[in-house]
Design an enzyme around this catalytic site. Structure first.
Site, PDB file in Angstrom:
ATOM      1  N   CYS A   1       0.836  -1.201   0.000  1.00 18.50           N
ATOM      2  CA  CYS A   1       0.000   0.000   0.000  1.00 18.50           C
ATOM      3  C   CYS A   1       0.871   1.251   0.000  1.00 18.50           C
ATOM      4  O   CYS A   1       1.319   1.708   1.057  1.00 18.50           O
ATOM      5  CB  CYS A   1      -0.929   0.003   1.214  1.00 18.50           C
ATOM      6  SG  CYS A   1      -1.986   1.458   1.268  1.00 18.50           S
TER       7      CYS A   1
ATOM      8  N   CYS B   1      -0.395   4.136   2.052  1.00 16.64           N
ATOM      9  CA  CYS B   1      -0.257   4.000   3.509  1.00 16.64           C
ATOM     10  C   CYS B   1       1.183   4.282   3.942  1.00 16.64           C
ATOM     11  O   CYS B   1       1.426   4.902   4.965  1.00 16.64           O
ATOM     12  CB  CYS B   1      -0.580   2.586   3.980  1.00 16.64           C
ATOM     13  SG  CYS B   1      -1.997   1.835   3.235  1.00 16.64           S
ATOM     14  N   ASP B   2       2.144   3.760   3.184  1.00 15.84           N
ATOM     15  CA  ASP B   2       3.512   3.687   3.682  1.00 15.84           C
ATOM     16  C   ASP B   2       4.523   4.560   2.928  1.00 15.84           C
ATOM     17  O   ASP B   2       5.655   4.712   3.387  1.00 15.84           O
ATOM     18  CB  ASP B   2       3.998   2.229   3.641  1.00 15.84           C
ATOM     19  CG  ASP B   2       3.107   1.326   4.475  1.00 15.84           C
ATOM     20  OD1 ASP B   2       2.639   1.792   5.529  1.00 15.84           O
ATOM     21  OD2 ASP B   2       2.871   0.181   4.081  1.00 15.84           O
TER      22      ASP B   2
END
Ligand code: NDP
Length: 324
Positions: free
Chosen positions: A147, A150-151
């Site tokens: 992701c 997300c990261d």
């Protein structure tokens, strides 16, 4: 995880026999809940292990109609949940582990108990796939991610690799250039599967380097990613790339259908089979909608549309049984 319903008054917990139980709380599940609730069916939603589904890990959603300037994924799911809740949907933070359709009302099992339902709507979605590399799981969360939104933030000024050739890989590679000094897109064939517009964005971005015929053989590092081992897909020759500090996978998804495949017809790849122009499965009163049965479109709006269909079909079927 807790079985406490949220939100709602104390009598909003599970009943002896539910009219409609919905597994999953992404766009499909919450739209099914909205329609079932407005039909006075008082649906019970088991939110699953990732409440809100895949949109919770995205940033801007620009293609959900009705939001001219776009909307953040988590915000969209939050308002969808509130909208379904406004009409009497009950929510439980738990997940389905299996169903028994040998007698009706059907029995379902969750991580924390079991219940009975006259109709079941399966909207459990799909999860990101991993490559199955020797060190991939060990380094997940330590430089290996599925992701980017997300990261990506954690990888400022370093070189990253993205695996895949579809829209996700193209989108994630482009997105990661906001943080990374360089993004290497590793494609196992000699062409991208991604749509033309996404391809153009990749090729126009001088921070993205596309490597054709390139696979990942392993990810390196004792505690966090300190390189990857790449393999030439034509010759099998392997080379270590110590300059890569993060590995992002964008190689598609697997449907979350494990709890249902023993009882319901499904394709070899796990996607549940629904009847043409319908969300009906092979078991009367059980419906599947969203990404768990859709390997083609996989959009929030198509998931929501099929969630609507599932609720309408469940309502009609209950009426035919004389129970509603
Ligand atoms: P896709 O299934 O479209 O693409 C998966 C990619 O991963 C393919 O290029 C595939 O290679 C590659 N791949 C699969 N397994 C491996 C492996 N073991 N090693 C290396 N490469 C591998 O998945 P996506 O997640 O990209 O897209 C899913 C759907 O969501 C699509 O319909 C897409 O259009 C949509 N989408 C739309 C977006 C948008 O419009 N903004 C954004 C993201 C997704 P190969 O091509 O060789 O099979």
């Amino acid at each position: 995880m807790s079985t406490a319903p949220s939100p709602g008054p104390a009598d909003h917990g599970p009943r002896d026999i539910e009219n409609v139980v919905i597994f999953g709380s992404g766009p499909a599940g919450l739209t099914a809940a909205l329609y079932a609730a407005r039909a006075n069916l008082e649906p019970l939603v088991y939110e699953g292990i990732e409440p809100g589904g895949q949109l919770m890990t995205t940033t801007d959603v620009e293609n959900f109609p009705g939001h001219e300037e776009g909307i953040m994924g988590p915000e969209l799911m939050d308002v969808m949940k509130k909208q379904a809740g406004r009409f009497g949907t009950r929510f439980v933070l738990d997940e389905c582990t299996g169903i028994d359709v040998s007698s009706w009302p059907y029995t379902y099992k969750t991580s924390q108990g079991e219940g009975k339902a006259r109709t079941i709507i399966i909207a459990t979605g799909a999860s990101a796939r991993y490559l199955g590399l020797p060190n991939e799981i060990r380094l997940r969360g330590h430089g290996v991610s599925a992701c980017a939104t997300c990261d990506g933030f954690f990888f400022r000024g370093v070189e990253l690799a993205v695996v895949g050739g579809g829209d996700s890989a193209a989108e994630e590679a482009t997105f990661l250039t906001k943080f990374a000094s360089k993004v290497h897109l590793l494609v196992r064939r000699d062409e991208l599967r991604a749509s033309k517009i996404m391809q153009e964005r990749v090729f126009a971005n001088d921070k993205v380097v596309v490597h054709w015929h390139t696979e990942v053989a392993d990810v390196l590092g004792p505690a966090e990613v300190e390189g990857i081992r790449v393999r030439d897909a034509r010759t099998g020759e392997e080379t270590d790339w110590p300059h890569i500090k993060g590995l992002f996978l964008a190689i598609g998804h697997t449907p979350n259908s494990k709890a249902f495949v023993e009882q319901l017809d499904h394709h070899d790849n796990g996607y549940l089979i629904t009847k043409p122009d319908s969300t009906a499965t092979n078991v009367p009163g059980i419906y599947a909608c969203g990404d768990v049965q859709d390997s083609v479109y996989r959009q929030a709006i198509t998931a929501a549309g099929s969630g609507c269909m599932a609720a309408l079909e469940a309502e009609r079927w209950l009426a035919e049984q004389g129970t509603h």
